[in-house]
Motif scaffolding. Structure first.
Motif: not given
Length: 291
Positions: A44-45, A94, A96-97
Motif C-alpha cells: 500500500n505504498q 502511503n 491509507t485508503d
C-alpha cells in the motif's frame, strides 16, 4: 503499464531510467535504490522514480508484487524534473485508503483491454494519480512547516506553494544545478533508448540509429554514454538480462528458449553473461526465486 510478481531473491541491477515511473506495492516488501539513496517499500505504498535517475531494487520478503507505470512529463522548467524540483514530491507515499490502488488497477485493466477509449481512460487516471501524489507532497510540506501541527489554513495558490520552490539561495541553486547537470538529456538519444527498451531482443544497429538521428558513429556512442552512463554494449547487456530474469520468473520457458529469444544462440554464453549481472546462473535464479 506492467504488473510484476517477484519472489524472494529477485534483484534488478542498477540501470538508467529514461522515463518517470510510479509504482504501487500490492504485496510484500523490498528496497528501491534511487541515485544511491535507499528506500524501504511495502504494501500500500506508492514510489515515484524520476526520469534520468539510476535505479536498482530487490525483494526483501517472500515476494514483491507491484504495478509500474512509465510516463514522461511534457512540462520541464530549466530542464528540471517538474514533480521533484517544483512540487517536492516524496519518493515514497502511503495510500491509507487504498483508493490509489484502484487507480493503478484501472489503468492496468484498460492498458490490457481493447476499449476504443483506452488511451483517454489511461491518461485520465494517470493525471488523477499525479494530482494525488502532488497533493500528498504539498500536505506533507505544510505539516512540516507548521509549528502548531497540521495543517495551516488555506490561502492563495501562490501562498500555498512550498517555500523551497521560490528559494533563490546560492546553496539551493547549486544543488538544483548539480542535479540537472548530472543528467545529459538529448532527444535523439532518448528516441534510441526508447526503441531499445521496447525491443530488447533487437541488436544495437549503429548504422540505422546514425541514419535516424543524423549523428556520426562516434557522436552517437559519445552522447549515448553521456545520456545513459553506459556504452551501448553494456546498456543492451543489462537490458536483456533484466528481460531474461523477468521471463525466468513469470514463464515456464526453457532457459535455451529465453536465450534464443533475446539474441543468444549459445546458451552457455548466455548463462555466463547472466551470472555476470545477477551473480548466479539462470537455472539457480529461477529455482531460488520460486522457493
Amino acid at each position: 503499464m506492467d504488473y510484476y510478481e517477484f519472489k524472494k531473491a529477485w534483484i534488478y541491477p542498477e540501470s538508467y531510467i529514461p522515463y518517470s515511473m510510479l509504482r504501487y506495492v500490492v504485496r510484500g516488501s523490498g528496497i528501491f535504490i534511487i541515485d544511491d539513496k535507499q528506500y524501504e517499500v511495502k504494501e500500500n505504498q506508492v514510489c515515484y522514480i524520476p526520469e534520468g535517475c539510476r535505479l536498482s531494487c530487490y525483494a526483501t520478503g517472500n515476494e514483491l508484487v507491484f504495478f509500474s507505470i512509465r510516463f514522461t512529463t511534457t512540462v520541464r522548467i530549466n530542464d528540471k524534473d517538474l514533480l521533484t524540483d517544483f512540487y517536492h514530491l516524496q519518493p515514497v507515499l502511503n495510500d491509507t485508503d487504498q483508493i490509489i490502488q484502484q487507480r493503478f488497477a484501472e489503468i492496468y485493466s484498460y492498458a490490457k483491454g481493447d476499449s476504443i477509449a483506452k488511451l483517454f481512460r489511461i491518461r485520465g487516471n494517470l493525471e488523477l494519480l499525479i494530482a494525488w501524489v502532488v497533493e500528498q507532497a504539498h500536505a506533507h510540506t505544510e505539516c512540516d512547516g507548521t509549528s502548531d501541527g497540521c495543517c495551516a489554513s488555506a490561502g492563495s495558490p501562490q501562498e500555498n506553494v512550498p517555500e523551497w520552490t521560490w528559494d533563490s539561495s546560492l546553496e539551493a541553486s547549486c544543488h538544483r544545478a548539480k542535479k540537472t547537470n548530472r543528467i545529459k538529456r538529448d532527444s535523439r538519444i532518448k528516441m534510441v533508448v526508447d526503441h531499445l527498451v521496447a525491443n530488447p531482443s533487437r541488436p544495437f544497429d549503429t548504422k540505422y540509429f546514425c541514419e535516424i538521428t543524423g549523428l556520426s558513429d562516434s557522436s552517437l556512442r559519445r552522447l549515448f554514454k553521456e545520456h545513459t552512463g553506459k556504452t551501448p554494449f553494456d546498456f543492451m547487456k543489462e537490458l536483456r538480462m533484466v528481460t531474461a530474469a523477468r521471463r525466468l520468473l513469470v514463464t515456464n520457458k526453457r532457459v535455451s528458449t529465453i536465450a534464443y529469444e533475446l539474441g543468444y544462440n549459445d546458451q552457455n554464453y548466455f548463462a555466463r553473461v547472466f551470472k555476470s549481472v545477477f551473480g548466479i546462473s539462470p537455472d539457480r535464479y529461477r529455482k531460488e526465486a520460486r522457493k
